[in-house]
Scaffold this motif. Sequence first.
Motif, PDB file in Angstrom:
ATOM      1  N   SER A  75       0.279   5.407   4.506  1.00 32.59           N
ATOM      2  CA  SER A  75      -0.405   4.635   3.469  1.00 32.59           C
ATOM      3  C   SER A  75      -0.789   5.580   2.326  1.00 32.59           C
ATOM      4  N   CYS A 112      -5.296  -5.000  -2.192  1.00 31.23           N
ATOM      5  CA  CYS A 112      -4.430  -4.130  -1.400  1.00 31.23           C
ATOM      6  C   CYS A 112      -3.939  -2.939  -2.221  1.00 31.23           C
ATOM      7  N   TYR A 118      -2.913   0.665   2.103  1.00 32.05           N
ATOM      8  CA  TYR A 118      -1.712   0.099   1.459  1.00 32.05           C
ATOM      9  C   TYR A 118      -0.566   1.102   1.397  1.00 32.05           C
ATOM     10  N   CYS A 130       1.283  -2.541   4.987  1.00 27.83           N
ATOM     11  CA  CYS A 130      -0.064  -2.059   5.282  1.00 27.83           C
ATOM     12  C   CYS A 130      -0.052  -1.277   6.583  1.00 27.83           C
TER      13      CYS A 130
END
Length: 165
Positions: A75, A112, A118, A130
């Motif tokens: 992420s 997000c 994210y 995600c």
Amino acid sequence: MARFGRTRRRFLELVGSGAVVGVAGCLGGGGEQETETTTTAEETDDDHDEERPEGVSAEEFEHGPVPEAYRTALSQANEQRDPENLFTKEAVKFQEADDAVEAGLTEAGRDCGNCAEYIPDKNGDGFGACAKVEGYVDPADWCSLWESIEEAEGETGGDETASVA
Ligand code: SF4
């Protein structure tokens, strides 16, 4: 088939404004929620809630699997996605960020796209994934696990405690 979301936008862009209203209604026969009366491509750009990447079914969009590039990706706060350990969208109240603000679930400016979990778009379709939640993710969405990048980066190693608000 499931090539509806982006295809529809392209269609609207091609046709332009005005005359699309009646035709858009006809296109809704494939099980999609085509109840809007959008008349311009510009307006359609704001209508991301019903869109999916081309070729992605509603089931895939909701539950995955996501494309290989996202499956175990990091992420934006460097948390690795574990495809075997994800929340369903339903469990975390996943929805459009604007709707969540309207419902009093979060404050404006949290979505997000600026969440620690994210995984940004890797293939140009406008959707990412995600590290915590299954399926495809639009950066304009939100869920109750939202966490700021700064906060996550400040937690050196304590990132397993995201709570469901
Ligand atoms: S808000 Fe929720 S779904 Fe969106 S990136 Fe963050 S944890 Fe994932």
